[in-house]
Design an enzyme around this catalytic site. Structure first.
Site, PDB file in Angstrom:
ATOM      1  N   HIS A  50     -33.605  22.631  -6.221  1.00  0.00           N
ATOM      2  CA  HIS A  50     -34.402  21.442  -5.911  1.00  0.00           C
ATOM      3  C   HIS A  50     -34.604  20.589  -7.152  1.00  0.00           C
ATOM      4  CE1 HIS A  50     -35.503  22.827  -1.883  1.00  0.00           C
ATOM      5  NE2 HIS A  50     -35.626  24.050  -2.411  1.00  0.00           N
ATOM      6  N   LYS A 250     -40.524  22.622   3.622  1.00  0.00           N
ATOM      7  CA  LYS A 250     -39.718  21.413   3.465  1.00  0.00           C
ATOM      8  C   LYS A 250     -38.907  21.079   4.712  1.00  0.00           C
ATOM      9  CE  LYS A 250     -39.400  22.420  -1.457  1.00  0.00           C
ATOM     10  NZ  LYS A 250     -39.646  23.886  -1.413  1.00  0.00           N
ATOM     11  N   SER A 338     -40.190  29.269  -2.337  1.00  0.00           N
ATOM     12  CA  SER A 338     -39.497  28.057  -2.759  1.00  0.00           C
ATOM     13  C   SER A 338     -40.452  27.243  -3.626  1.00  0.00           C
ATOM     14  CB  SER A 338     -39.080  27.244  -1.536  1.00  0.00           C
ATOM     15  OG  SER A 338     -38.464  26.056  -1.952  1.00  0.00           O
ATOM     16  N   SER A 342     -34.729  27.719  -7.754  1.00  0.00           N
ATOM     17  CA  SER A 342     -34.556  26.603  -8.695  1.00  0.00           C
ATOM     18  C   SER A 342     -35.290  26.880  -9.996  1.00  0.00           C
ATOM     19  CB  SER A 342     -35.108  25.302  -8.092  1.00  0.00           C
ATOM     20  OG  SER A 342     -34.821  25.215  -6.727  1.00  0.00           O
ATOM     21  N   CYS A 404      -9.598  36.059   6.245  1.00  0.00           N
ATOM     22  CA  CYS A 404     -10.274  34.775   6.438  1.00  0.00           C
ATOM     23  C   CYS A 404     -10.580  34.121   5.097  1.00  0.00           C
ATOM     24  CB  CYS A 404     -11.573  34.963   7.215  1.00  0.00           C
ATOM     25  SG  CYS A 404     -11.366  35.687   8.842  1.00  0.00           S
ATOM     26  N   CYS A 444     -11.361  43.333   8.191  1.00  0.00           N
ATOM     27  CA  CYS A 444     -11.407  43.943   6.861  1.00  0.00           C
ATOM     28  C   CYS A 444     -12.530  44.957   6.723  1.00  0.00           C
ATOM     29  CB  CYS A 444     -11.525  42.871   5.778  1.00  0.00           C
ATOM     30  SG  CYS A 444     -13.067  41.960   5.814  1.00  0.00           S
TER      31      CYS A 444
END
Lengths: 478, 421
Positions: A50, A250, A338, A342, A404, A444
């Site tokens: 952020h 958020k 949060s 960050s 993949c 896999c």
């Protein structure tokens, strides 16, 4: 032996702190309750760096976020972790929300966020052609970015271990004796003695604090559900698209990931069970509906998986970082919701400063500290000539296990042999991406189980999905 | 750079039959590239019988069926590279592959047959709520654990989806001593073959719960149970019908998806319904010299039909390599699907063809005593009575050569279902 420091919790905050401490002459141990690092909020979040305009000015959240956002590109370079400075947009859908984004802008300025701009509908559509026609404008924050949160945690742990930190998995702390000069931590993997303890136990950090006689804070566990969409729709948007924030967080975002997928979510639901990472039909439906509000062409038909992450929401609404009032050899790093990811680089710095204050002095530097974590082989990103060379050196890189995502046997072996390496199928998946593609391990998965059993020298039915009792196979057939 | 007349991507039943047919037609240099350790594809883990009834007129197990073709391939000079993964096919038919022995392989092929097969739809595509415990796997993965690795992937089992692999695994796990509690199917009918419902469920008293789905998984480490619920005609959960079923394993048999990542890379057009390439009756895609067959083209019900389709592709590729005249003179019209028909393969047919053309299709619902009607330019060419038509079974209808001879570039060819009055 007695460690100088024990860090409880190998999430992104604990791992980044361990790495920073490994640059000092200290005996440090990183204790993790699960079978791998990044098993809590650090593996299941929005994977966003952020810009730092959300948190109230003056809070730890705002200070550490802005600082962490600035530090992140360099740290990701040192640790060879993919980071992309893609910028974020908070989209306004009404006149009221246009006011909100102006407030966010003003708060960002006060928090010290640079490179922000309010943009109109036209510019917004130029930047993001798939954005809803209902969008009226947006706050553009050019400093925001995306990063892979578990890869950052894995890389930081690897780097810490390479620089001398001990790592102990399956070592949940159950009780603590304060023996005056040091703590004796009773863990599921045996006793560990340490003079100082850093409590970075995520959703359990209030419980851990209580073991030290600290009941000064309480956490509310907030579940957030997400969808991961196929890489074929990974470029639907280039910026991280937020909606205007509410009291619960958020809101629902739509964002590309560093691995090329599209991520949508999260919801925000307070729950009682600290380990309940179940998704709900209602939650997933909310994610689907609200993501389409921002970007109408997003379709959960492209979903390859969904997940829920738990955030440790402190009732004080701010990070709790510092020396505990109850015990001055305990440093709390709690309530890291949060923008915890960050902030992690900056949080680690602050945690170490608190530790050194508790110690009374900054310890001597570890002259041998190497901040660089060598980049793991990523076969899919190599040129033909690089691939040729690699396979010549080690033929295991010539055998594709995950179709993949184009992951080779060599990469899987590397992930197991790495410092604090993978011990289970999900650990291999997070380190290499084997099983992260559109077939989700259909082909896999069984091969990864075989390779784990071979490399760890274990019977195949002892291999787990993520430790504990998550074994994949039972006994031999009749 | 290796030079081949024909490169076949995939060494399962489709790839082998295509390569063998091309060899039979006189193509000289052929290579099969197979990602697994052996030829045979998924048949290697299908140890039950039921293969070969149409093609060989006898009932074989999967490895036996594959074995017959592996043997034939061995008796030719077709080159085979196993444990070899194709990474990319360029629009110039240049193939990049990788394996342990050769490192990177670059192959320049005049023609390419795509025979990569299909994969199973995973849990993530279904958005089932709940925990991420171990014990949730596709039926095919479970089949590999039991039949190849020799380990039990579960003891108390719920199967979601009544596709053929799910039905086969219900029987297989029962025979291995596991308790298969039920097979749940979202639709009001099974997606599998009738014979499998009889032989794999009914014979073992395993309940098939139609219009029922799994809505939630429980258990933090190993799966402990699932919540099932009835759904209405729109697939929406009917509130109040939720039921908890204790189990340690949830097997998914909820559909197969052709593996067309390489196909997309070439730039070949795909059919949104089959999720496979758009092809002609020769099984040529819209990229010259690139052919497709088997489950990468359309998901088949029986391997016998895969073999037959692959032979068309092999023959097509041989003509492309040897004499392109038929391709240069071709004039294509699109086949169209009317009432009740979900898709037709081939999507395009050459009206200059001198031979009958078989149209393969699947219906979208269960029909009883209905007719399959073939129309050319609005005129009924054939109308065939069918006691039962079901989405799980592939149907076909033939466009006779004399009808094709009368078609023009503006003609229409349509297959539809006429329901009984």
């Amino acid at each position: 032996m007695c460690y100088d420091v024990a860090i409880i919790g190998a999430g992104v905050t604990g791992a980044m702190t361990a790495r920073l401490l490994s640059s000092y002459k200290l005996k440090t141990v990183l204790l993790e309750k699960a079978n791998d690092v990044a098993m809590g909020a650090s593996k299941a979040n929005s994977a966003i760096v952020h810009a730092g305009f959300d948190a109230k000015t003056g809070t730890l959240k705002s200070k550490l976020n802005v600082e962490g956002c600035r530090m992140m590109p360099e740290i990701c370079r040192e640790l060879s972790v993919p980071y992309k400075n893609n910028g974020s947009l908070v989209v306004a859908f009404s006149d009221e929300e246009l006011v909100t984004i102006q407030e966010l802008y003003d708060r960002g300025v006060a928090n010290g966020v640079d490179r922000m701009e309010i943009i109109d509908q036209k510019k917004l559509r130029e930047l993001e052609p798939n954005i809803s026609p209902e969008a009226k404008g947006a706050l553009l924050a050019a400093s925001a970015g995306i990063v892979c949160p578990y890869e950052l945690t894995i890389a930081a742990t690897e780097n810490a271990v390479s620089n001398g930190v001990a790592f102990q998995r399956n070592a949940g702390v159950t009780s603590v004796d304060d023996l005056g000069d040091f703590f004796r931590l009773h863990t599921a993997a045996g006793d560990v003695d340490a003079k100082y303890v850093i409590n970075a136990a995520g959703c359990a950090s209030d419980d851990i604090a209580r073991l030290f006689g600290d009941d000064s804070f309480k956490l509310i566990i907030r579940s957030g559900e997400y969808y991961v969409l196929d890489r074929s729709v990974g470029n639907t948007v280039s910026h991280t698209i937020f909606q205007c924030p509410s009291a619960m967080g958020k809101g629902i975002l739509v964002t590309p990931t560093v691995d090329g997928n599209l991520l949508i979510g999260p919801t925000a639901t307070d729950i009682d069970d600290k380990e309940n990472t179940a998704t709900t039909a209602k939650g997933l439906e909310t994610v689907r509906r609200l993501a389409m509000k921002s970007v109408p062409c997003v379709s959960t038909r492209d979903a390859i998986t969904s997940f829920a992450g738990l955030r440790a929401h402190p009732t004080s609404d701010d990070f709790i970082i510092g020396i505990s009032d109850a015990n001055h050899r305990l440093i709390n790093a709690a309530g890291i919701e949060s923008p915890g990811l960050s902030s992690a680089p900056a949080s680690a710095k602050m945690i170490c400063e608190a530790l050194f204050e508790a110690m009374g002095a900054e310890p001597a530097k570890n002259e041998a500290f190497n901040p660089i974590r060598k980049e793991p082989v990523r076969f899919r990103h190599l040129s033909d000539s690089e691939r040729e060379k690699l396979i010549q050196e080690n033929p295991a890189y010539g055998r594709i296990i995950c179709r993949c995502e184009t992951i080779t046997e060599g990469e899987i072996i590397d992930s197991i042999k790495a410092p604090a390496g993978a011990r289970d199928v999900d650990g291999v998946k997070r380190r290499t991406r084997a099983g992260m593609g559109r077939c989700q391990g259909g082909f896999c998965g069984s091969k990864v189980v075989e390779i784990l059993a071979r490399e760890l020298d274990l019977p195949i039915n002892e291999i787990t999905k993520f430790g504990g009792g998550s074994n994949i196979l039972f006994d031999k057939t009749k | 750079m290796l030079k081949y007349d024909l490169a076949v991507v995939g060494g399962g039943p489709a790839g082998m039959a295509a390569a063998l047919k091309a060899k039979e037609c006189g193509v000289k240099k052929i290579i099969i590239l197979e990602r697994a350790e052996t030829l045979g594809g998924i048949l290697e883990q299908c140890i039950h019988t039921g293969f070969g009834l149409h093609y060989f007129g006898e009932e074989l197990s999967g490895p036996e069926y594959a074995g017959r073709f592996i043997e034939q391939v061995r008796n030719t000079d077709i080159d085979v590279k196993t444990d070899t993964m194709v990474l990319d096919i360029s629009d110039k038919n240049l193939i990049t592959a990788v394996n342990k022995q050769d490192g990177l392989l670059h192959i320049d092929a005049t023609a390419v047959v795509l025979a990569m097969g299909c994969r199973e739809r995973p849990r993530g595509a279904l958005s089932i709520a709940g925990t991420r415990a171990s014990g949730i796997m596709t039926a095919g993965t479970a089949q590999k654990y039991v039949n190849i690795d020799g380990y039990m992937p579960g003891k108390k089992i719920v199967i979601l989806g009544s596709g053929d692999i799910g039905l086969i695994m219900a029987r297989r796990m029962t025979l291995e001593g596991a308790e298969v509690k039920m097979v749940c199917e979202l639709m009001p009918y099974s997606g599998g073959l009738t014979r499998n419902i009889v032989q794999c469920l009914n014979d073992f008293n395993i309940p098939l719960k139609l219009s029922t789905t799994v809505i939630e998984t429980h258990g933090k480490e190993r799966l402990e149970g699932v919540t099932i619920a009835k759904v209405d005609e729109h697939g929406q959960v009917i509130d109040g019908t939720q039921e908890y079923v204790a189990c340690d394993t949830l097997m998914l048999s909820v559909g197969l998806i052709p593996e067309n990542e390489l196909t997309k890379g070439i730039g070949v057009s795909l059919d949104p319904v089959t999720k496979g390439a758009v092809v002609t009756e020769m099984r040529e895609t819209d990229h010259p010299g690139v052919f497709a067959c088997g489950n990468v083209l359309q998901v088949h019900d029986l391997v016998d039909y895969v073999t037959m389709e692959a032979q068309m592709a092999g023959q097509g590729a041989a003509s492309y390599i040897q004499d392109r005249e038929v391709f240069e003179n071709a004039e294509y019209i699109s086949t169209s699907h009317g009432n009740g028909v979900r898709y037709i393969v081939p999507q395009k047919m050459n009206i200059r063809s001198k031979e009958d053309i078989k149209l393969y299709f699947r219906v979208g619902a269960v029909y009883k005593n209905a007719k399959v009607v073939l129309e050319a330019d609005g005129t009924i060419i054939s109308s065939k009575k069918k006691v039962k038509l079901a989405p799980g079974e592939m149907e076909n209808v033939t466009v006779p050569a004399d009808v094709i001879a009368k078609l023009t570039k503006d003609s229409t060819i349509c297959v539809r279902v006429e329901e009984s009055q």
